[in-house]
Design a protein around this motif. Structure first.
Motif, PDB file in Angstrom:
ATOM      1  N   ASP A 192      34.127  38.602  45.254  1.00 58.66           N
ATOM      2  CA  ASP A 192      34.656  37.432  45.379  1.00 58.66           C
ATOM      3  C   ASP A 192      33.751  36.770  46.499  1.00 58.66           C
ATOM      4  O   ASP A 192      33.284  37.389  47.000  1.00 58.66           O
ATOM      5  CB  ASP A 192      36.166  37.461  45.838  1.00 58.66           C
ATOM      6  CG  ASP A 192      36.985  36.448  45.885  1.00 58.66           C
ATOM      7  OD1 ASP A 192      36.722  35.351  45.357  1.00 58.66           O
ATOM      8  OD2 ASP A 192      38.216  36.411  46.286  1.00 58.66           O
ATOM      9  N   GLY A 206      41.794  31.711  49.413  1.00 61.37           N
ATOM     10  CA  GLY A 206      42.246  33.021  48.453  1.00 61.37           C
ATOM     11  C   GLY A 206      40.904  33.300  47.595  1.00 61.37           C
ATOM     12  O   GLY A 206      41.105  34.357  46.899  1.00 61.37           O
ATOM     13  N   ASN A 265      45.447  45.794  47.615  1.00 62.78           N
ATOM     14  CA  ASN A 265      46.391  44.818  47.176  1.00 62.78           C
ATOM     15  C   ASN A 265      47.094  45.384  45.963  1.00 62.78           C
ATOM     16  O   ASN A 265      46.642  46.306  45.096  1.00 62.78           O
ATOM     17  CB  ASN A 265      45.703  43.404  46.626  1.00 62.78           C
ATOM     18  CG  ASN A 265      45.209  42.588  47.714  1.00 62.78           C
ATOM     19  OD1 ASN A 265      45.678  42.394  48.779  1.00 62.78           O
ATOM     20  ND2 ASN A 265      43.933  42.137  47.503  1.00 62.78           N
ATOM     21  N   ARG A 267      48.187  44.223  43.142  1.00 59.11           N
ATOM     22  CA  ARG A 267      48.142  43.134  41.857  1.00 59.11           C
ATOM     23  C   ARG A 267      46.923  42.879  41.483  1.00 59.11           C
ATOM     24  O   ARG A 267      45.804  43.249  42.364  1.00 59.11           O
ATOM     25  CB  ARG A 267      49.294  42.062  42.140  1.00 59.11           C
ATOM     26  CG  ARG A 267      49.279  41.253  43.419  1.00 59.11           C
ATOM     27  CD  ARG A 267      47.832  40.670  43.741  1.00 59.11           C
ATOM     28  NE  ARG A 267      47.518  40.404  45.247  1.00 59.11           N
ATOM     29  CZ  ARG A 267      46.505  39.645  45.537  1.00 59.11           C
ATOM     30  NH1 ARG A 267      45.710  39.535  44.673  1.00 59.11           N
ATOM     31  NH2 ARG A 267      46.053  39.513  46.826  1.00 59.11           N
ATOM     32  N   ASP A 270      42.986  37.259  42.331  1.00 59.32           N
ATOM     33  CA  ASP A 270      42.985  36.286  41.768  1.00 59.32           C
ATOM     34  C   ASP A 270      41.820  35.332  42.773  1.00 59.32           C
ATOM     35  O   ASP A 270      42.053  35.132  43.931  1.00 59.32           O
ATOM     36  CB  ASP A 270      44.406  35.355  41.958  1.00 59.32           C
ATOM     37  CG  ASP A 270      44.228  34.018  41.339  1.00 59.32           C
ATOM     38  OD1 ASP A 270      43.271  33.498  41.129  1.00 59.32           O
ATOM     39  OD2 ASP A 270      45.339  33.416  40.873  1.00 59.32           O
ATOM     40  N   GLU A 272      39.521  37.260  40.932  1.00 57.46           N
ATOM     41  CA  GLU A 272      38.736  38.207  40.135  1.00 57.46           C
ATOM     42  C   GLU A 272      38.977  38.412  38.615  1.00 57.46           C
ATOM     43  O   GLU A 272      38.467  38.743  37.787  1.00 57.46           O
ATOM     44  CB  GLU A 272      38.850  39.772  41.074  1.00 57.46           C
ATOM     45  CG  GLU A 272      38.172  39.619  42.213  1.00 57.46           C
ATOM     46  CD  GLU A 272      38.941  39.205  43.318  1.00 57.46           C
ATOM     47  OE1 GLU A 272      39.742  38.315  42.975  1.00 57.46           O
ATOM     48  OE2 GLU A 272      38.632  39.705  44.643  1.00 57.46           O
TER      49      GLU A 272
HETATM   50  N1  GLY Z   1      40.742  37.195  45.675  1.00 58.07           N
HETATM   51  C1  GLY Z   1      41.418  37.986  46.544  1.00 58.07           C
HETATM   52  C2  GLY Z   1      42.741  38.364  46.206  1.00 58.07           C
HETATM   53  O1  GLY Z   1      43.218  37.926  45.018  1.00 58.07           O
HETATM   54  O2  GLY Z   1      43.399  38.866  47.268  1.00 58.07           O
END
Ligand code: GLY
Ligand code: AMP
Length: 398
Positions: A192, A206, A265, A267, A270, A272
């Motif tokens: 990311d 994010g 994380n 889940r 996002d 990714e």
């Molecule tokens: N893109 C980083 C996340 O979903 O935490």
């Protein structure tokens, strides 16, 4: 299989796109969903439809215990229970987990007051990272190069529980895998780009774009991460009695001393997900259902090729995004995932901080990058923010 997908963002749009290709799917519902997701799913609110599987996309319902509640009703769920989701919802819990199970991570200290925080700064002489303990939508972390910056970061969040962490350097890799509580079935890796501006400048967001597979990843690193991080994590979950049936996202920093965990994380990442799912050749829904059922043995996730996802964000993102702008140039031929849009009947309108994720695919990173930017450059809205260097600076393999 009748499936309910919980969530409304770009990650869920990509999940809906991927799941809807499965021959196993008979009906897809989404809640709350979005106008874009309604292309693949029936949007439901209020009473939950009768389904065989619920896939929970975002971290907030997981942290609030939605998975526990549904499992209590006998429903098959992809998403960890509340206790296990604390690996994401509490940084201090995650740190204690890693220390307890000897999982390599940055040295850290949890503090509960400004005074305690200032005193602890002396222990971090080579840069410090200040992290809010709870969920912060990717915006709770301040990387501080100097003591002055660190004091300012502490002063800005005086009353909170904070985690102070030594500053680590190296390429970052997002390692996402399906977890059934005992096994970890990896998806292709990705990297990311968290900072808002080109050259990794500006505030953390994010995520402004992704390259997959992660250029810094190779077989030697995979084997090392498997033995030093994945196996101890799985053993730790079992020892601590944490029921983990869902996506486990391991944020890694490949430091000169070896791979270290930056964060877990609970889940899909996002953005990714918007880069990684298009690389899959296997049936994602089948694997999600197997993880939810607690048995991933016999499952595999085949993938090939490279992807680059470029995020188009609103003016004012991340601090004060402005919504309501008309989006032009959306081409149905392209792989465009909607994170923050709505449709007013005639047009797509911006509706959130991160608006779209445009994914290019190719045999090489360069080809994927060229295709992503070719598609992204056709799309416009007033105040659009887009990095021009997603996937450009390929770090040399560690
Ligand atoms: N893109 C980083 C996340 O979903 O935490
Ligand atoms: P986190 O939510 O903990 O992953 O932090 C968000 C981002 O901040 C990470 O993706 C890194 O880019 C950066 N970051 C977090 N922790 C550190 C650290 N200890 N050293 C350097 N950068 C970090």
């Amino acid at each position: 299989m009748r499936v309910l997908l919980v969530g409304s963002g770009g990650r869920e749009h990509a999940l809906a796109w991927s799941i809807s290709k499965s021959p196993k799917l008979t009906k897809l519902y989404a809640s709350p969903g979005s106008d874009a997701i309604s292309e693949f799913a029936e949007i439901v609110s209020g009473d939950r439809p009768d389904v065989d599987l619920v896939i929970i996309g975002p971290e907030v319902p997981l942290a609030e215990g939605l998975a526990d509640q549904l499992r209590g009703e006998g429903i098959l769920v992809f998403g960890p229970n509340k206790d296990a989701a604390r690996l994401e919802s509490s940084k201090s819990f995650a740190k204690e987990f890693m220390v307890r199970h000897q999982i390599p991570t940055a040295r850290s200290k949890t503090v509960n007051s400004l005074q305690e925080g200032k005193a602890a700064l002396a222990e971090f002489t080579n840069g410090v990272v200040v992290k809010a303990d709870g969920l912060a939508a990717g915006k709770g972390v301040i990387v501080c190069a100097t003591r002055e910056e660190a004091e300012a970061a502490l002063t800005a969040k005086p009353a909170e529980c904070l985690v102070l962490e030594e500053y680590l350097e190296g390429p970052e890799v997002s390692l996402l895998g399906l977890c059934d509580g005992k096994r970890f079935l990896a998806l292709p890796t990705s990297s990311d780009h968290k900072r808002l501006l080109d050259g990794d400048r500006g505030p953390n967001t994010g995520g402004m774009g992704v390259i997959a597979p992660a250029p810094a990843w190779n077989e030697a690193m995979r084997a090392r991460v498997e033995s030093e991080i994945i196996q101890p994590t799985l053993l730790g979950l079992a020892k601590d009695g944490l029921d983990y049936r869902g996506l486990l996202y391991i944020g890694l920093m490949l430091t000169p001393e070896g791979p270290k965990v930056l964060e877990y994380n609970c889940r899909f990442g996002d953005p990714e997900t918007q880069a990684v799912l298009p690389l899959l050749q296997s049936d994602l829904l089948q694997a999600l259902a197997a993880a939810a059922g607690g048995d991933l043995s016999g499952e595999e996730l085949r993938a090939s090729g490279c992807a680059v996802t470029v995020v188009l964000a609103s003016e004012g993102y991340p601090s004060k995004p402005i919504s309501g702008r008309l989006i032009s140039g959306l081409d149905l031929e392209e792989l465009v995932f909607h994170a923050g849009t709505r449709n007013n009947g005639d047009h797509w309108i911006t509706n959130g901080g991160r608006v779209l994720g445009v994914t290019g695919l190719g045999e090489t990173h360069a080809q994927a990058r060229e295709r992503a930017y070719h598609a992204a450059n056709k799309i416009n809205f007033d105040g659009r923010q887009m990095r021009s260097d997603i996937g450009a600076a390929l770090p040399t393999p560690a």
